[in-house]
Design a protein around this motif. Structure first.
Motif, PDB file in Angstrom:
ATOM      1  N   LYS A  35      10.654 -11.296   6.094  1.00 59.56           N
ATOM      2  CA  LYS A  35      10.502  -9.868   6.372  1.00 59.56           C
ATOM      3  C   LYS A  35       9.661  -9.166   5.308  1.00 59.56           C
ATOM      4  O   LYS A  35       8.994  -8.167   5.606  1.00 59.56           O
ATOM      5  N   HIS A  36       9.665  -9.692   4.099  1.00 59.71           N
ATOM      6  CA  HIS A  36       8.879  -9.051   3.053  1.00 59.71           C
ATOM      7  C   HIS A  36       7.406  -9.478   3.108  1.00 59.71           C
ATOM      8  O   HIS A  36       6.537  -8.740   2.649  1.00 59.71           O
ATOM      9  N   ILE A  37       7.142 -10.638   3.656  1.00 60.79           N
ATOM     10  CA  ILE A  37       5.747 -10.988   3.961  1.00 60.79           C
ATOM     11  C   ILE A  37       5.226 -10.056   5.060  1.00 60.79           C
ATOM     12  O   ILE A  37       4.114  -9.521   4.965  1.00 60.79           O
ATOM     13  N   LEU A  38       6.045  -9.837   6.073  1.00 60.06           N
ATOM     14  CA  LEU A  38       5.648  -8.938   7.156  1.00 60.06           C
ATOM     15  C   LEU A  38       5.442  -7.519   6.648  1.00 60.06           C
ATOM     16  O   LEU A  38       4.562  -6.803   7.131  1.00 60.06           O
ATOM     17  N   ASP A  39       6.258  -7.091   5.680  1.00 59.73           N
ATOM     18  CA  ASP A  39       6.092  -5.747   5.103  1.00 59.73           C
ATOM     19  C   ASP A  39       4.700  -5.566   4.529  1.00 59.73           C
ATOM     20  O   ASP A  39       4.113  -4.479   4.611  1.00 59.73           O
ATOM     21  N   TYR A  40       4.177  -6.628   3.919  1.00 61.34           N
ATOM     22  CA  TYR A  40       2.829  -6.515   3.355  1.00 61.34           C
ATOM     23  C   TYR A  40       1.797  -6.314   4.460  1.00 61.34           C
ATOM     24  O   TYR A  40       0.954  -5.412   4.380  1.00 61.34           O
ATOM     25  N   PHE A  41       1.852  -7.129   5.486  1.00 59.06           N
ATOM     26  CA  PHE A  41       0.827  -7.053   6.532  1.00 59.06           C
ATOM     27  C   PHE A  41       0.990  -5.827   7.426  1.00 59.06           C
ATOM     28  O   PHE A  41       0.008  -5.327   7.975  1.00 59.06           O
ATOM     29  N   LEU A  47       5.048  -5.255  -3.346  1.00 57.21           N
ATOM     30  CA  LEU A  47       6.084  -5.443  -4.358  1.00 57.21           C
ATOM     31  C   LEU A  47       7.313  -6.177  -3.836  1.00 57.21           C
ATOM     32  O   LEU A  47       7.925  -6.964  -4.566  1.00 57.21           O
ATOM     33  N   LYS A  48       7.679  -5.956  -2.572  1.00 57.40           N
ATOM     34  CA  LYS A  48       8.928  -6.545  -2.077  1.00 57.40           C
ATOM     35  C   LYS A  48       8.867  -8.071  -2.112  1.00 57.40           C
ATOM     36  O   LYS A  48       9.759  -8.735  -2.649  1.00 57.40           O
ATOM     37  N   PRO A  95       0.544 -13.580  -0.181  1.00 56.03           N
ATOM     38  CA  PRO A  95       0.032 -13.091   1.106  1.00 56.03           C
ATOM     39  C   PRO A  95      -1.182 -12.174   0.959  1.00 56.03           C
ATOM     40  O   PRO A  95      -2.071 -12.181   1.816  1.00 56.03           O
ATOM     41  N   ALA A  96      -1.239 -11.404  -0.125  1.00 55.35           N
ATOM     42  CA  ALA A  96      -2.380 -10.511  -0.333  1.00 55.35           C
ATOM     43  C   ALA A  96      -3.695 -11.269  -0.468  1.00 55.35           C
ATOM     44  O   ALA A  96      -4.772 -10.682  -0.309  1.00 55.35           O
TER      45      ALA A  96
END
Length: 568
Positions: A35-41, A47-48, A95-96
């Protein structure tokens, strides 16, 4: 046991490692959440996920160092479990830095970014140091993952970071090089990899002028140049090759922190600066190996100094840190010709000043030609806010300058006919810099940085600094195409200023008071921004509004008042 040139000096860091191990010994390992990878995209929030990613890197660092020092079975077994989790990660790259979340799985797994390379280096060094204590099967799997994720992808294509003239080329090449020195035998394949990595190191060095300035920010000096030195030191100790130490530019880069120091532990905050202590092992090594002046090293760097918990710097700190105290110089004036920085520090009267020309097309660029900082050594009253929170948009050139900290609005430069400076290949031109007795003058032509529709023909900014009294005069002279023009003179601070009368401002912090005096009424505007760690911060803009014809002249007097005068 970890070898150190000064075991007693390194002991506080070893004690920190032991304390961190005791806290984590019976804790479950950090999990990396989808879910925190998805937050980035979806939201751009880095940060998460990165807090989890670097939390796992902290576990790897603490457990491996404790195991190296203590060699206890519980530490070794837990280290093996953490390594096994790292080997299973979807990608070692953030991920960035992935090419695309929708591309092939191989594009992500075999993506070589800063952190993928650093992970490989950490695993290679841990394997080397603990090869007699870790499972032979796990050692094989480590070698296989480094081979598949790093060595083969590197050999199979050209990577854009190989030509980057910034920290990326040195960090990634240094990490791959150290991993190769530990994982590959001294044969032709290893030599071919090291030879190719040399191109990346030359790209890195091209990002510096002969003056040695790191325009990205002091933290990036420690990062990029640090990995350059970590690799150079291991290469020399392994093969006897010392070519990476043998250039005048390397010496200039090595001495940059000493000359860019405003006060002990505080440096000129231009670019994406982020306040952090420089690695003690790196500084100590540079002093010993290159005989360059360095900032004082009084203690070994803390385990938690680097929020990314990189293995190479901490290991280097343990191995090379030693105390060093430079002979005190009451006053230092340094002009960096290539970057067009002027830096002054007065340790006797405890104040500092720096002004810059340069370019608005630098790595980690801010639009800040003609910007300056000034004030007491404990806290600069007129400052630079440094790096903001790194998000997806922060490194998007279309969006970067919508962030307050990167734009001209957050720097002590004027807004001309509603326009601030532009990003791109726009240069300041130095018209003069000289020292006559106690008076320093530094004059810049800055009109190129403003758009054509600002109407500006020429813009000269002149700094006049009295070294004896610390009085600063900032003088602007502008010529315009138009007959009517509006100028907003802008000065920035992180300390709440106070208006005194109609045309004076006081800024007081940590025993020093700075007074700004202009010839028109002043206003104070408050802005909010997110600092590098995502914390909400306040910025204050001190502004004077002027209307003029086709010529404008402005002068601001800035005075420093010492502690004993403040207390009266």
């Amino acid at each position: 046991m970890i070898l150190s040139i000064n075991k007693s000096f390194s002991q506080p860091l070893i004690d920190e490692v032991k304390a961190a191990w005791e806290l984590s010994e019976n804790q479950p390992p950090v999990q990396l959440q989808l879910k925190h990878i998805l937050d980035y995209f979806q939201e751009g929030n880095r940060l998460k996920f990165e807090n989890e990613y670097f939390g796992r890197r902290k576990e790897l660092l603490v457990c491996s160092l404790y195991a190296m020092e203590m060699r206890t079975p519980p530490a070794l077994r837990k280290l093996e479990e953490i390594i096994y989790l790292v080997l299973q990660e979807h990608s070692w790259a953030l991920p960035a830095h992935w090419p695309s979340p929708y591309g092939s799985w191989a594009d992500r797994k075999y993506c070589i970014d800063l952190f993928a390379a650093e992970t490989a280096q950490a695993l290679a060094e841990i394997s080397h140091e603990l090869k007699e204590f870790l499972s032979p099967m796990l050692l094989l799997w480590i070698s296989q993952e480094i081979e598949e994720r790093i060595f083969q992808p590197f050999e199979n294509k050209k990577w854009d970071w190989e030509q980057k003239e910034n920290n990326w080329s040195a960090v990634i090449a240094g990490s791959i090089g150290m991993a190769a020195l530990r994982q590959l035998g001294s044969g032709s394949r290893r030599q071919a990899i090291l030879d190719r990595l040399d191109d990346s190191f030359q790209s890195f060095l091209r990002g510096y002028g002969q003056d040695g300035v790191c325009v990205e920010g002091m933290g990036y000096w420690a990062y990029g140049f640090g990995y350059y030195i970590y690799y150079a030191a291991l290469l020399e100790s392994t093969t006897g090759e010392s070519k990476y130490f043998q250039s005048a530019k390397v010496n200039a880069i090595a001495s940059f922190p000493y000359y860019a120091q405003i006060s002990e532990g505080e440096y000129v905050p231009f670019g994406d600066y982020n306040h952090t202590a420089l690695p003690s092992g790196l500084l100590s090594f540079l002093k010993e190996r290159l005989q360059v002046p360095i900032p004082n090293v009084k203690t070994i760097s803390s385990l938690n100094e680097d929020s990314c918990y990189r293995f190479a710097p901490v290991m280097f700190n343990l191995m090379h840190s030693s105390p060093c105290t430079q002979e005190k110089t009451n006053r230092l004036v340094r002009y960096f010709e290539n970057s067009q920085w002027l830096v002054v520090r007065d340790q006797g009267q405890h104040w500092g000043f720096a002004a810059r020309g340069g370019s608005n097309q630098e790595s980690h660029n801010h639009n800040d030609l003609g910007h300056f900082v000034y004030g007491g050594c404990a806290e600069l009253q007129l400052t630079d806010f440094g790096a903001g929170e790194y998000t997806k948009d922060y490194f998007d050139e279309e969006r970067r300058y919508t962030y307050f900290v990167n734009s001209g609005f957050s720097h002590s430069i004027p807004i001309i006919n509603g326009h601030t400076q532009m990003a791109g290949n726009y240069q300041a031109r130095v018209l003069g810099h000289q020292l006559n007795g106690n008076l320093i003058t530094f004059t810049l032509e800055l009109s190129e940085a403003y758009p054509n529709n600002s109407g500006i023909i020429s813009f000269k900014r002149k700094f006049e600094l009295n070294l004896e009294t610390a009085e600063l005069q900032v003088k602007d002279e502008m010529h315009f195409k138009n007959e009517r023009n509006e100028i907003l003179e802008n000065f920035v601070t992180g300390v709440r200023p106070v208006i005194v009368g109609s045309n004076s401002i006081q800024i007081e912090a940590k025993g020093k008071k700075v007074m700004l005096q202009m010839n028109e009424p002043l206003a104070i505007h408050t802005n909010h921004y997110q600092d590098h760690y995502g914390n909400d911060k306040k910025a204050y803009q001190i502004q004077g509004e002027y209307t003029c014809g086709n010529k404008f002249e402005f002068s601001c007097q800035i005075i420093l008042i010492n502690e004993e005068e403040v207390s009266k």
